[in-house]
Structure formats: C-alpha cells, structure tokens
Motif scaffolding. Sequence first.
Motif, PDB file in Angstrom:
ATOM      1  N   LYS A 128       0.854  -1.192   0.000  1.00 49.84           N
ATOM      2  CA  LYS A 128       0.000   0.000   0.000  1.00 49.84           C
ATOM      3  C   LYS A 128       0.887   1.238   0.000  1.00 49.84           C
ATOM      4  N   VAL A 129       0.587   2.160  -0.895  1.00 43.60           N
ATOM      5  CA  VAL A 129       1.271   3.445  -0.931  1.00 43.60           C
ATOM      6  C   VAL A 129       0.326   4.531  -0.413  1.00 43.60           C
ATOM      7  N   LEU A 130      -0.944   4.484  -0.860  1.00 49.07           N
ATOM      8  CA  LEU A 130      -1.896   5.530  -0.516  1.00 49.07           C
ATOM      9  C   LEU A 130      -3.309   4.991  -0.638  1.00 49.07           C
ATOM     10  N   SER A 131      -4.175   5.441   0.239  1.00 46.47           N
ATOM     11  CA  SER A 131      -5.607   5.164   0.073  1.00 46.47           C
ATOM     12  C   SER A 131      -6.364   6.350   0.648  1.00 46.47           C
ATOM     13  N   GLU A 132      -7.263   6.896  -0.162  1.00 43.93           N
ATOM     14  CA  GLU A 132      -8.023   8.053   0.277  1.00 43.93           C
ATOM     15  C   GLU A 132      -9.279   8.213  -0.569  1.00 43.93           C
ATOM     16  N   TYR A 140     -16.465   2.324   3.725  1.00 44.69           N
ATOM     17  CA  TYR A 140     -16.217   1.110   2.936  1.00 44.69           C
ATOM     18  C   TYR A 140     -14.879   0.497   3.324  1.00 44.69           C
ATOM     19  N   GLN A 141     -14.727  -0.772   2.997  1.00 40.90           N
ATOM     20  CA  GLN A 141     -13.445  -1.442   3.092  1.00 40.90           C
ATOM     21  C   GLN A 141     -13.068  -1.854   1.671  1.00 40.90           C
ATOM     22  N   ALA A 145      -5.865 -15.399   3.159  1.00 37.54           N
ATOM     23  CA  ALA A 145      -5.233 -14.823   4.354  1.00 37.54           C
ATOM     24  C   ALA A 145      -4.417 -13.583   3.988  1.00 37.54           C
ATOM     25  N   THR A 146      -3.711 -13.645   2.877  1.00 42.17           N
ATOM     26  CA  THR A 146      -2.919 -12.504   2.418  1.00 42.17           C
ATOM     27  C   THR A 146      -3.825 -11.352   2.013  1.00 42.17           C
ATOM     28  N   VAL A 147      -4.907 -11.654   1.305  1.00 41.46           N
ATOM     29  CA  VAL A 147      -5.866 -10.634   0.861  1.00 41.46           C
ATOM     30  C   VAL A 147      -6.510  -9.962   2.075  1.00 41.46           C
ATOM     31  N   SER A 148      -6.885 -10.747   3.077  1.00 40.01           N
ATOM     32  CA  SER A 148      -7.514 -10.199   4.287  1.00 40.01           C
ATOM     33  C   SER A 148      -6.559  -9.310   5.066  1.00 40.01           C
ATOM     34  N   THR A 149      -5.319  -9.737   5.178  1.00 39.41           N
ATOM     35  CA  THR A 149      -4.315  -8.922   5.877  1.00 39.41           C
ATOM     36  C   THR A 149      -4.113  -7.601   5.159  1.00 39.41           C
ATOM     37  N   MET A 178      -6.289  -6.087   3.228  1.00 41.32           N
ATOM     38  CA  MET A 178      -7.511  -5.302   3.398  1.00 41.32           C
ATOM     39  C   MET A 178      -7.458  -4.536   4.720  1.00 41.32           C
ATOM     40  N   SER A 179      -6.913  -5.147   5.752  1.00 42.77           N
ATOM     41  CA  SER A 179      -6.863  -4.478   7.058  1.00 42.77           C
ATOM     42  C   SER A 179      -5.897  -3.296   7.061  1.00 42.77           C
ATOM     43  N   THR A 180      -4.926  -3.260   6.139  1.00 39.05           N
ATOM     44  CA  THR A 180      -4.009  -2.109   6.084  1.00 39.05           C
ATOM     45  C   THR A 180      -4.722  -0.849   5.612  1.00 39.05           C
ATOM     46  N   PHE A 181      -5.810  -0.993   4.864  1.00 41.33           N
ATOM     47  CA  PHE A 181      -6.581   0.160   4.418  1.00 41.33           C
ATOM     48  C   PHE A 181      -7.474   0.693   5.531  1.00 41.33           C
ATOM     49  N   GLY A 182      -7.961  -0.198   6.401  1.00 43.24           N
ATOM     50  CA  GLY A 182      -8.932   0.209   7.402  1.00 43.24           C
ATOM     51  C   GLY A 182     -10.234   0.583   6.719  1.00 43.24           C
ATOM     52  N   VAL A 183     -10.991   1.443   7.355  1.00 41.60           N
ATOM     53  CA  VAL A 183     -12.264   1.900   6.804  1.00 41.60           C
ATOM     54  C   VAL A 183     -12.025   3.244   6.132  1.00 41.60           C
ATOM     55  N   ILE A 184     -12.501   3.369   4.902  1.00 37.22           N
ATOM     56  CA  ILE A 184     -12.366   4.614   4.150  1.00 37.22           C
ATOM     57  C   ILE A 184     -13.767   5.130   3.851  1.00 37.22           C
ATOM     58  N   SER A 185     -14.041   6.344   4.260  1.00 42.88           N
ATOM     59  CA  SER A 185     -15.355   6.942   4.011  1.00 42.88           C
ATOM     60  C   SER A 185     -15.291   7.895   2.835  1.00 42.88           C
ATOM     61  N   THR A 186     -16.279   7.791   1.972  1.00 44.36           N
ATOM     62  CA  THR A 186     -16.360   8.716   0.845  1.00 44.36           C
ATOM     63  C   THR A 186     -16.667  10.115   1.383  1.00 44.36           C
TER      64      THR A 186
END
Length: 176
Positions: free
Chosen positions: A7-11, A112-113, A148-152, A154-162
């Motif tokens: 992950k580099v960025l999520s917003e 969203y996740q 397991a890798t995909v779930s881990t 996904m947790s690095t993003f946390g919850v992102i709200s529009t």
Amino acid sequence: TPPTLYKVLSEAIDQETIHIRMQLSEPGTIWCQAAVQDTDPETGLYCNPSQILASASAATNCYFETYAKGFASNTVFRADVHKAYTDYDIKVNRIMREDGTQKIALKHEYPYQILCFAEDDWKIQAGAAAVKSPNFVAPSGPNKQKLATVSTFMSTFGVISTLDDSPPSFTLLKMQ
C-alpha cells in the motif's frame, strides 16, 4: 511465489470515489473492489469482510478472487503491473451487489473497506521465454494470493469513508 502487494496511498477523493495507490513485487495484475463493513445494515446486498470466502460457493458470489476481479458483465477495477515496485493507481467508484447483477455508485459519506487481489504473470512470461530449459514444464496458471494474504492487506486500508461534495447551504437569519 504469489506476488506481494504494498500500500502506498488510500483516500477518498470525492463523494463516490476511493483512490488506491499500490505497488506489486513483480509483474502481474491487481484487482480491487469495495465491500461494506461487517456491521452494515445492507449486508446481504453487498459482500462484507466476514462473508469473503476462501473457496467458491454456489450460495454466494463472495469468493474472494471472483469478488475482487468482478463479473464479466460489470465494471472491473484493475491495474496491469508491468514493472515491479512502481506505483499503480486504481479508483473504485462502484460497489458490486453480492448476487453479481449490478454495481451501484458508492454512497456519499459512507464507510467502505477495500479488497484487493493480485496474481503474477509467471505463466505468460515462462511460456514466452526465448530459450527454455530442457526440463521446462509450462505452469498451469499464475501464482495467486491466498485469502489470508488478501484479508491482511484489506486491514491495512482500514475503513475509508467517501466525501461530501455537496455545497453548504446557509439560512439567512434576520434580527428583528
């Protein structure tokens, strides 16, 4: 080996779009989808993290690979990665219904996740090699990430709200 996502960025960049910037450890493909939270009242219409399955099921379309890649009749959010450790962007602006019938725009100011899945290009690269070993056996398919890798990831993003892009409204109060 399966590729590793970084992950580099999520917003959220507007009221209906979540921007994700990632890197992959080797050439391959990345797919992403939005998912509602486990506690969301619309669970059942859309997949949530606890419904994401490790194997395909006739009862649901929440099998992690199928869900991340999307269905042929719907929009797919993907990045074809040609160079390892280089930034690639995916913008997710719709969510797929659990039954796969349609995608609708992400709701404004809604949590969203993000589920992302990656596989490498090993099958393509190995088969296209100019010189092959005398012991070469063509791979049966690409190396894919496990749940397991995909779930881990996904947790690095946390919850992102529009976001809320609607202009503010003001009421003029008049002193009497």
